[in-house]
Design an enzyme around this catalytic site. Structure first.
Site, PDB file in Angstrom:
ATOM      1  N   ASP A 208       0.826  -1.202   0.000  1.00 57.72           N
ATOM      2  CA  ASP A 208       0.000   0.000   0.000  1.00 57.72           C
ATOM      3  C   ASP A 208       0.869   1.265   0.000  1.00 57.72           C
ATOM      4  O   ASP A 208       1.847   1.353   0.754  1.00 57.72           O
ATOM      5  CB  ASP A 208      -0.869  -0.016   1.265  1.00 57.72           C
ATOM      6  CG  ASP A 208      -1.930   1.069   1.273  1.00 57.72           C
ATOM      7  OD1 ASP A 208      -2.833   1.017   0.432  1.00 57.72           O
ATOM      8  OD2 ASP A 208      -1.857   1.980   2.137  1.00 57.72           O
ATOM      9  N   GLU A 271       1.632  -0.536  -5.070  1.00 56.10           N
ATOM     10  CA  GLU A 271       0.578   0.423  -5.373  1.00 56.10           C
ATOM     11  C   GLU A 271       1.227   1.792  -5.246  1.00 56.10           C
ATOM     12  O   GLU A 271       1.494   2.264  -4.142  1.00 56.10           O
ATOM     13  CB  GLU A 271      -0.588   0.322  -4.385  1.00 56.10           C
ATOM     14  CG  GLU A 271      -1.745   1.225  -4.785  1.00 56.10           C
ATOM     15  CD  GLU A 271      -2.211   2.209  -3.722  1.00 56.10           C
ATOM     16  OE1 GLU A 271      -3.283   2.805  -3.914  1.00 56.10           O
ATOM     17  OE2 GLU A 271      -1.518   2.422  -2.706  1.00 56.10           O
TER      18      GLU A 271
HETATM   19  O1  ISL Z   1      -1.356   9.310  -3.123  1.00 53.14           O
HETATM   20  C1  ISL Z   1      -2.319   9.350  -3.805  1.00 53.14           C
HETATM   21  C2  ISL Z   1      -2.442  10.367  -4.867  1.00 53.14           C
HETATM   22  O2  ISL Z   1      -1.227  10.983  -5.132  1.00 53.14           O
HETATM   23  C3  ISL Z   1      -3.438   8.404  -3.547  1.00 53.14           C
HETATM   24  O3  ISL Z   1      -4.008   8.023  -4.721  1.00 53.14           O
HETATM   25  C4  ISL Z   1      -2.973   7.190  -2.771  1.00 53.14           C
HETATM   26  O4  ISL Z   1      -1.919   6.559  -3.395  1.00 53.14           O
HETATM   27  C5  ISL Z   1      -4.065   6.201  -2.602  1.00 53.14           C
HETATM   28  O5  ISL Z   1      -5.159   6.835  -2.028  1.00 53.14           O
HETATM   29  C6  ISL Z   1      -3.566   5.111  -1.691  1.00 53.14           C
HETATM   30  O6  ISL Z   1      -4.572   4.167  -1.493  1.00 53.14           O
HETATM   31  C7  ISL Z   1      -4.280   3.168  -0.565  1.00 53.14           C
HETATM   32  O7  ISL Z   1      -3.948   3.683   0.694  1.00 53.14           O
HETATM   33  C8  ISL Z   1      -4.967   4.395   1.383  1.00 53.14           C
HETATM   34  C9  ISL Z   1      -6.269   3.594   1.437  1.00 53.14           C
HETATM   35  O8  ISL Z   1      -7.311   4.422   1.879  1.00 53.14           O
HETATM   36  C10 ISL Z   1      -6.625   3.032   0.076  1.00 53.14           C
HETATM   37  O9  ISL Z   1      -7.798   2.274   0.167  1.00 53.14           O
HETATM   38  C11 ISL Z   1      -5.455   2.246  -0.400  1.00 53.14           C
HETATM   39  O10 ISL Z   1      -5.688   1.571  -1.600  1.00 53.14           O
HETATM   40  C12 ISL Z   1      -4.470   4.642   2.766  1.00 53.14           C
HETATM   41  O11 ISL Z   1      -3.992   3.454   3.331  1.00 53.14           O
END
Ligand code: ISL
Ligand code: CA
Length: 546
Positions: A208, A271
């Site tokens: 994540d 991710e």
């Molecule tokens: O950083 C971002 C944009 O520049 C966001 O898109 C970020 O990378 C994204 O929201 C990360 O998502 C993940 O981590 C979050 C969680 O709420 C999401 O469900 C998860 O997929 C925090 O842990």
């Protein structure tokens, strides 16, 4: 068949446990629920399952706020339930990947509680990003950074003497304090977590916010804005000082060494919402195995845009010798069956409300089926999000008082957040909660029209989206499309993207009107009914190459 490691061409299915299947009727999906539905996934033909977090958590961000990285939240079951799920999946030939959340923990994590109970400058505080505030009395946050979920990225704490004191950083909700990755103790702790799950037999980790973790030295202020970074990371000249810092790669290399201690081709999947060229750095030979390719997810339903997304994704990954991944939906973005049915541009994670412009459901589904066929014909691995095999649309009429995404509160009710793609799955059209669980409870309300999309309404039905996915996965395997190489075919009308891959000619017609194709072409699979010599608008067809 390809002799490459399994993950290079795998189809991985994302299970969002709280919305997949509920075994005890409390309205929240759980691990025994997943185990009870493994047959569905095996029948679909996926190679692996990725489970979103099921760890102990106060659930302020649906479990992405982890209070204990090495256990199961009673809401979802027990470690024994996890073991059952994994052995059940393995018996059916599917691997299991789990989620790891290294940028932040929950504020309920014992280390954060210890940090709050300890004085500034202590070893306990050094586990997280505590700083003194600016201003005469430290009354201003240490930097001007905003949280991804809106509002300030810093929260001030009350010290033991009852006075306001230091601030802690949270790039997400205030319940999600950022770990301090400059501290070796944090590194050790995470390596132990990796080993804990690897020892239990997981096939790898979805990491994540893999571009988070390390923050620029000196914590400089930032004048950019996050929405534009996400919309087009390549265009943004102001790189955020809290994402995609070079030090991130040292952590990844450390983790790769841990993975390499284990047999069985275990993987790390990033991710990381970063620009495509930076993304390739996450999959260098000594780093992660895969990174979600959000370029394809973000591409419009337009032949030129799709061709560009496909070409640059493959070229960028070729620079480091890594295969590409493809993805259209996940638990953070508007489901593609709805996203592709909008006449307007939508911001991916913002969600849609009943009073907003609505997608054309029929058009969205038609294009979604075509976009999926296109995706599943591309070399590399593909990620599916639960419910997309049913053609499930985004729920755009959730009552506002049912919304749970922290974005909704933190944005002062200006952004609805991501709940619309997280509504529990319909399994049976005529059962309470559409077969999600044994009761009528469902943590987010399911709309009446979910009945049409239920698994039992689509199984063995000619032309259903579920049968399309089943056939697509089987045909993909048969022709080893995940292991091939594409060669563009330029002899089609404008509005068409077409290529050959391992003896299959893939033709996607993104225009609204039918185009003619050579009459000798023999269709193997198509997103909509096709006749000889013609391909309808908004569709995709796999033909045998001639
Ligand atoms: O950083 C971002 C944009 O520049 C966001 O898109 C970020 O990378 C994204 O929201 C990360 O998502 C993940 O981590 C979050 C969680 O709420 C999401 O469900 C998860 O997929 C925090 O842990
Ligand atoms: Ca339950």
């Amino acid at each position: 068949m390809s002799t490459e490691p399994w993950w290079k061409h795998a189809v991985v299915y994302q299970v969002y446990p709280r919305s997949f299947a509920d075994s005890n009727g409390d309205g929240i999906g759980d691990l025994p629920g997943v185990t009870s539905r493994l047959e569905h996934l095996a029948r679909l033909g996926v190679d692996a399952i990725w489970l979103s977090p099921f760890y102990p958590s106060p659930q302020h961000d649906a479990g992405y706020d982890v209070a204990n990285y090495r256990d199961v939240d009673p809401l979802f079951g027990t470690l024994a339930d996890f073991d059952d799920l994994m052995s059940g999946a393995n018996e059916l030939g599917m691997r299991v990947i789990v989620d790891i959340v290294p940028n932040h923990s929950s504020w309920d994590h014992p280390d954060f509680k210890a940090a709050l109970a300890s004085p500034p400058g202590s070893a306990e505080r050094a586990m997280y990003m505590f700083e003194n505030g600016k201003g005469e009395h430290g009354e201003l946050p240490p930097t001007n950074w905003s949280s991804v979920f809106h509002g300030p990225a810093w929260t001030r704490v009350t010290e033991a003497d009852g006075k306001l004191g230091q601030w802690y950083l949270h790039l997400f909700d205030s319940s999600q304090p950022d770990w301090n990755w400059k501290n070796p103790a944090v590194h050790e702790d995470f390596k132990n977590t990796l080993r804990f799950w690897l020892d239990r037999g997981v096939a790898g980790f979805r990491v994540d916010v893999a571009h988070g973790m390390v923050k620029a030295d000196g914590l400089p202020d930032w004048q950019g804005d996050l929405t534009s970074v996400m919309a087009d990371p390549r265009a943004n000249i102001h790189k955020p000082p809290f994402f995609n810092q070079p030090g991130v790669h040292d952590i990844i290399r450390e983790w790769r060494k841990v993975i390499n201690e284990y047999d069985g081709d275990r993987i790390l999947v990033a991710e990381a919402w970063v620009d495509p060229l930076s993304l390739a750095n996450y999959v260098r030979p000594d780093e992660m195995h895969q990174a979600f390719n959000f370029t394809y997810l973000k591409a419009k339903w337009d032949s030129a845009a799709l061709r560009a997304a496909i070409t640059t994704s493959i070229a960028d990954n070729d620079t480091v010798g890594a295969p590409t991944t493809w993805v259209l939906s996940n638990h953070d973005v508007i489901r593609h069956a709805s996203r592709l049915g909008f006449a307007i541009d939508v911001k991916l994670p913002d969600g849609i409300g009943a009073t907003d412009e609505q997608p054309d459901r029929e058009l969205g589904l038609q294009r979604a089926r075509a976009a999926t066929l296109l995706m599943l014909s591309l070399p590399g691995s593909a990620y599916l999000y639960q419910g997309e095999e049913l053609g499930l649309p985004e729920v755009t009429d959730l009552p506002d008082d049912s919304r749970q995404d922290p974005t909704w509160e933190r944005s002062g009710h200006t952004e609805r957040g991501r709940d619309g793609c997280r509504v529990p799955i319909p399994w049976a059209s005529n059962s309470p909660s559409f077969g999600f669980g044994p009761s009528s409870n469902s943590w987010l309300p399911q709309p009446a029209y979910f009945a049409e999309y239920a698994v039992d309404a689509q199984a063995n039905e000619d032309g259903s989206t579920l049968e399309l996915y089943r056939s697509a996965l089987a045909t993909r395997r048969q022709h080893d499309l995940g292991g091939g190489k594409i060669e563009w075919a330029d002899d089609f009308a404008p509005g068409v993207a077409a290529f050959h891959n391992n003896g299959v000619l893939v033709v996607a017609n993104t225009s609204a009107v039918a185009v003619s194709v050579p009459t000798e072409l023999q269709a193997i699979l198509s997103s909509t009914a096709v006749e000889t010599g013609s391909l309808p608008g908004n569709s995709c067809c796999w033909y045998l190459s001639v």
